[in-house]
Design an enzyme around this catalytic site. Structure first.
Site, short mmCIF file in Angstrom:
data_model
loop_
_atom_site.label_atom_id
_atom_site.label_comp_id
_atom_site.label_asym_id
_atom_site.label_seq_id
_atom_site.Cartn_x
_atom_site.Cartn_y
_atom_site.Cartn_z
N GLU A 1 13.83 -9.42 31.23
CA GLU A 1 14.22 -10.05 29.97
C GLU A 1 13.15 -11.02 29.48
OE1 GLU A 1 16.52 -8.73 28.43
OE2 GLU A 1 17.43 -7.64 30.10
N HIS B 1 10.76 -9.26 27.48
CA HIS B 1 11.16 -9.11 26.07
C HIS B 1 10.86 -10.39 25.29
CE1 HIS B 1 12.85 -5.20 26.29
NE2 HIS B 1 13.78 -5.51 27.18
N GLU C 1 10.96 -1.22 26.31
CA GLU C 1 11.53 -1.33 27.66
C GLU C 1 10.46 -1.11 28.71
OE1 GLU C 1 14.44 -2.47 28.34
OE2 GLU C 1 14.95 -2.53 26.21
#
Lengths: 427, 363
Positions: free
Chosen positions: B223, B226, B276
């Site tokens: 995460e 991201h 991803e």
């Protein structure tokens, strides 16, 4: 369609012919339902043909002295117009949307902690983002009307409209700004001048139309809006003075007056729409000799809205209720799993049934929406249209015989811009 | 059998209707009257006409001329009355269809992504955080089953302390553009995601399913990947652009919103595959630098795979985490030879973290 008069008696009496609307609920419902379902299964592609067929039906229902109107638009040309609109609008809309979103983020604030200035900034940004599409909306309004005129025929003679969409955009923005700055006081000026602009560019065959009358005459149609504003002002005054001096009856009276004023302003807006249509229609002149008269009644229109709306609400619960009832068999037996804790079904069985129920509800919902669109058409749109049309008379109709044909128009965008920007409503 | 009937002829030139009698001439296969000669196979009837007591005829050679009859028996004599007009302007139609498709493809797959990537770098941090906060609140409300209040945050102090350990270990090695804010939501979903403005959200389901602290750290690192590439913000910008265009395509028909949503998901899934993969690579690297094994990411992915079971095949198209197998493989390969992971926390801390939702709060 009443063809009697035309086929038997040739001259209308009294120097005028009545216009009537012959569309019925049954055939219209069937048409809307059939074409709506086709639109559904084609993921929206059939909507161009749906619009065409519904317009054909409506146009052919309008009867003036025994002759009916004809709509000659085609689904294919609308599809082409849609493609053209996409070429022009896709890039614009995509880029503009993103830039606006970006600008919005620049001033976006957490609503829990923001101060007033930030909130005003956010609201201003959303107004500005609306303005970015406004010129295209106005452009599309004019183009859509022009397209509809060009595809309308009466006694085989084409109606038509000259080019002038950008001129309309500029005037609409200007008069719109005036109306806003004057707090709505100059709305009649806007209504009148815009209609005059469009009418002056309209033709029946080779004969031009003209808009007579004075814009200030439309203030008569504004009267209920003014009454409502008066009531709202009075209620504000009552509530303010009541709360200053702590007189409860004054406040109660003020609140009641506010509710009345609130309802009144809606009624006033409808009154304005109906009566200004009547005035403008009654002051149109075709080729210096053919005039029109229209006396639409606000009461009838409001009654149609209220009764139709109530009936729609009732029917929508029936329609969507059926959609859910159809899903019930899939769920039967599932609740017993939770009741006694004993598994009578495998997990796959449960999954299959749940998916089945979901699919049935989903399809039922979409079909329900199509049914509701069809019901709205026959309960509200068509009756209101029928009322407007039914009150129109054409004066000195003999002159219609002397009108000559105009050349065909072939704009490739049809009403593609209107479709892409979601304006034009039901028809 | 001969046919004769009264009719009105509109010649399409003047507005005056002319009454006449027309007859079917069987030898010449045409409809005739005074000054009128229409071959039967060129005659069409106007469809979708109201009333139904009139038959309105046109002919293919002339767009404006009309014959109106009351006698519907005429229909039996017209072999082609229902045949539709041939598609006119086929090349023009194809040209514009190609142009429209090109235009949409250009905006959806080139302009929108490029602009989103560029704009994401210029968004002020406060605006980004506010967007993340608003989105988080929307998600909490959307996931609520009780209908009473948004999904609650898990706030057990010992659990939070344990979570901080993971965060401290990772963020020491990661160079992030914004400050991280971690939330744990009391919901059984086995998932975690990043929102604009450095918000990272874990669900209770994920924490309970994780077998060890490293696995949670691996998801955390993913995460953070991201957040580092500002994926959530770019994603939001991209959606704003795509939805504007897709709304244009599908119009206002019933169910248009559903199609719009699904189309947006499909496009989004395409974008996300690369995002991803990039976040995975970021996580492998970050885990190594923090003295942890990238293999932990593979372990938790395997748990996801076991949970999803066979529903994956259909759902794959609509999910932004496709091809789990490849990602597991890549995480395994990222483990350096002879790596000895430094433990993240003791058993007591891990137990506290797993029961972090024993205490919850509304805000």
């Amino acid at each position: 369609m009443h063809s009697e008069e035309r086929l038997s008696a040739s001259t209308p009496e009294g120097g005028h012919i009545e216009v009537s609307y012959a569309g019925a609920q049954g055939p219209m419902f069937a048409l809307m339902l059939k074409t709506g379902l086709l639109t559904l299964v084609t993921l929206g592609l059939y909507r161009f043909w749906q619009k065409t067929r519904v317009r054909r039906y409506i146009w052919s229902s309008v009867n003036a002295g025994g002759d009916t109107f004809e709509y000659t638009g085609t689904g294919l040309e609308k599809f082409l117009g849609f493609l053209v609109a996409i070429v022009f609008l896709a890039v614009y809309l995509g880029v503009v949307q993103m830039i606006l979103f970006y600008l919005g983020l620049n001033i976006m604030v957490d609503t829990d902690t923001a101060d007033e200035g930030d909130l005003i900034g956010m609201v201003a940004a959303s107004v500005i983002s609306g303005l970015a599409v406004l010129p295209f909306l106005l452009f599309a309004i004019y183009r859509a009307r022009r397209y509809k005129m060009a595809r309308t025929r009466f006694r085989g003679i084409r109606l038509g409209m000259e080019k002038g969409a950008w001129g309309y955009v500029i005037r609409a923005m200007g008069y719109g700004l005036l109306a806003i700055v004057s707090l709505g006081l100059l709305t009649p000026l806007m209504t009148f001048r815009l209609e005059q602009y469009m009418t002056a560019r309209s033709y029946y065959g080779s004969t031009r139309m003209r808009q007579d009358g004075r814009w200030s005459d439309l203030y008569a149609a504004m009267k209920h809006v003014f009454i409502a504003l008066g009531i709202l002002l009075a209620s504000g005054f009552l509530i303010y003075t009541g709360s200053e001096s702590d007189t409860i009856p004054k406040i109660v009276l003020g609140v009641i007056a506010m509710l009345v004023g609130y309802v009144w302003i809606f009624v006033g807006a409808i009154y304005y729409a109906v009566q200004s249509f009547g005035y403008l229609m009654s002051h149109k002149v075709l080729g210096n000799e053919i005039r029109f008269a229209a006396e639409p009644r606000t009461g009838t229109v409001i009654k149609t809205y209220i009764l139709g709306g109530l009936l729609l609400a009732l029917l929508s619960s029936v329609v969507f209720g059926i959609a859910f009832a159809l899903a019930m068999p899939f769920l039967a037996g599932i609740e017993s799993l939770f009741a006694d804790g004993e598994a009578t079904m495998t997990e796959t069985q449960i999954m299959t049934r749940m998916i089945g129920a979901g699919v049935v509800v989903g399809i039922g919902y979409l079909v329900g929406l199509v049914v509701m669109q069809a019901l709205t058409m026959i309960l509200i749109t068509q009756p209101v249209l029928a009322h407007y049309i039914g009150t129109i008379r054409i004066l000195n109709p003999d002159a219609l015989d002397r009108v000559h044909q105009r050349a065909a128009e072939a704009g490739i965008d049809a009403d593609g811009f209107a479709d892409a920007l979601d304006i034009g409503g039901a028809i | 059998m001969s046919f004769a009937a009264e009719a009105i002829h509109l010649d399409g030139e003047s507005g005056q209707p002319i009454r006449l009698t027309v007859t079917v001439d069987n030898t010449h296969q045409s409809l005739t009257g005074p000054g009128l000669h229409w071959p039967l196979n060129t005659i069409r009837e106007l469809p979708d006409t109201a009333g139904g007591d009139l038959v309105i005829l046109s002919r293919t050679e002339n767009a404006v001329e009309r014959l109106i009859l009351k006698d519907s028996a005429i229909r039996a004599h017209l072999p082609c009355r229902r045949r539709s007009a041939p598609v006119a302007n086929r090349p023009l139609l194809l040209k514009w269809a190609a142009a429209a498709m090109g235009s949409v493809a250009l905006i959806l797959f080139v302009l929108v992504p490029i602009m989103a990537d560029q704009l994401a770098n210029y968004i002020p941090p406060e605006g980004e955080r506010a967007l993340g906060q608003v989105t988080l609140n929307e998600i909490r409300e959307a996931l609520d089953d009780s209908g009473l209040e948004p999904v609650r945050f898990c706030t057990d102090p010992d659990g939070l302390t344990a979570l901080r350990r993971i965060e401290a270990r990772l963020s020491g090695e990661a160079d992030l553009p914004v400050e991280i804010t971690v939330h744990i939501l009391d919901h059984e979903m086995v998932n975690a995601f990043a929102l604009p403005g450095g918000h990272i959200v874990f669900f209770r389901g994920l924490i309970e399913q994780a077998g060890a602290p490293d696995e949670l750290a691996a998801v955390f690192a993913h995460e953070m990947g991201h957040v580092a590439s500002r994926d959530p913000t770019r994603h939001a910008l991209r959606s704003a652009g795509s939805i504007g265009v897709l709304g244009l395509l599908f119009g206002d028909f019933a169910g248009g919103a559903v199609v719009l949503f699904l189309a947006e998901r499909l496009i989004d899934a395409q974008y996300s595959q690369t995002a991803e993969a990039a976040a995975d690579v970021f996580a492998h690297d970050l885990m190594r630098r923090a003295g942890l094994s990238p293999g932990a990411l593979a372990t938790i992915f395997e748990r996801f795979a076991a949970l999803d079971g066979d529903t994956r095949t259909f759902m794959q198209h609509f999910m932004s985490h496709p091809a789990l197998g490849d990602r597991i493989e890549r995480a395994r390969r990222a483990v350096p030879a002879g790596l000895l992971p430094e433990p993240l926390m003791g058993d007591a801390d891990w137990a506290a973290l797993q029961t972090i939702c024993s205490r919850t709060a509304r805000n």
